[in-house]
Write a protein that holds these residues in place. Sequence first.
Motif, PDB file in Angstrom:
ATOM      1  N   GLU A  70       0.836  -1.199   0.000  1.00 49.95           N
ATOM      2  CA  GLU A  70       0.000   0.000   0.000  1.00 49.95           C
ATOM      3  C   GLU A  70       0.873   1.252   0.000  1.00 49.95           C
ATOM      4  O   GLU A  70       1.849   1.326   0.746  1.00 49.95           O
ATOM      5  N   ILE A  71       0.518   2.211  -0.846  1.00 46.63           N
ATOM      6  CA  ILE A  71       1.170   3.523  -0.829  1.00 46.63           C
ATOM      7  C   ILE A  71       0.048   4.557  -0.866  1.00 46.63           C
ATOM      8  O   ILE A  71      -0.509   4.861  -1.923  1.00 46.63           O
ATOM      9  N   LYS A  73      -0.034   7.763  -0.503  1.00 45.07           N
ATOM     10  CA  LYS A  73       0.229   8.980  -1.275  1.00 45.07           C
ATOM     11  C   LYS A  73      -0.139   8.802  -2.744  1.00 45.07           C
ATOM     12  O   LYS A  73      -0.587   9.751  -3.402  1.00 45.07           O
ATOM     13  N   LEU A 140       7.174   9.648  -5.353  1.00 47.11           N
ATOM     14  CA  LEU A 140       7.578   9.425  -3.963  1.00 47.11           C
ATOM     15  C   LEU A 140       8.830  10.231  -3.628  1.00 47.11           C
ATOM     16  O   LEU A 140       9.729  10.381  -4.447  1.00 47.11           O
ATOM     17  N   ASP A 144       8.258   9.680   2.710  1.00 44.20           N
ATOM     18  CA  ASP A 144       6.955   9.084   2.389  1.00 44.20           C
ATOM     19  C   ASP A 144       6.867   7.666   2.953  1.00 44.20           C
ATOM     20  O   ASP A 144       7.885   6.993   3.155  1.00 44.20           O
ATOM     21  N   ASN A 145       5.635   7.221   3.169  1.00 44.81           N
ATOM     22  CA  ASN A 145       5.407   5.922   3.808  1.00 44.81           C
ATOM     23  C   ASN A 145       4.952   4.862   2.808  1.00 44.81           C
ATOM     24  O   ASN A 145       4.137   5.126   1.922  1.00 44.81           O
ATOM     25  N   ILE A 146       5.499   3.660   2.959  1.00 43.68           N
ATOM     26  CA  ILE A 146       5.111   2.493   2.163  1.00 43.68           C
ATOM     27  C   ILE A 146       4.748   1.384   3.138  1.00 43.68           C
ATOM     28  O   ILE A 146       5.473   1.143   4.106  1.00 43.68           O
ATOM     29  N   ASP A 156       5.691  -0.909   8.156  1.00 41.54           N
ATOM     30  CA  ASP A 156       5.784   0.437   7.586  1.00 41.54           C
ATOM     31  C   ASP A 156       7.237   0.746   7.232  1.00 41.54           C
ATOM     32  O   ASP A 156       8.131   0.606   8.076  1.00 41.54           O
TER      33      ASP A 156
END
Length: 208
Positions: A70-71, A73, A140, A144-146, A156
């Motif tokens: 899931e991304i 952003k 990205l 930023d979070n992945i 995370d």
Amino acid sequence: MKNLFLFFICSFAFVFLVLNILQFFNYMGRQVTALMEISPQISLSPTLPVVVDPLKQKEFPLIEKENSLEITKLGLEAPLVFAVSTEIKAITQDLKNGVVVYPESSLPGQSGELIVLGHSSPPGWPKIRYDWVFSKLGELEAGDNIVINFAGLRHDYMVINKVFLEKGQALPENNSDNSKQFLYLVTCWPPGKDFKRLVVEAELSLTR
């Protein structure tokens, strides 16, 4: 005369459709070949069986989500497919079903390097299966979070680097502590071409 005109119009439309379908499969074949050029050159950590510690289950309650990436952003969520072969034909098939964990890379929750491959397609290209999945990966930035959902846990990762590589160029070596967990997202770049490889590097920040 009218029927003849309609015949030519229909024939032209059919030929145009066939050419576009052939172009699509040719493009996807080139992308898989390009992705495979970079992956074998990555220095991989030994893969160990995944064991879920009962104590960790209490600390981090199991989630209900299937294995996925899931991304937020990018508005992206895709199944995580674990490849069992490095053959191009097998990887091509796997990429139709989501993003692909490269064989022999570390699994989520293990120290080392987790390598995930995905397609990118040009703007306006129809969303056929998951050929579009990494088309916006270039947006990205550091911080930023992945999210990787795996084996009932959420992992995370925080983006720490983004690099563009030439064909056949290996990933930058990571000289950090071997106990750390890194994630590499790899795709062809720019979308619709296979001139370069875009690699987004992230480090595990939280497991829950």
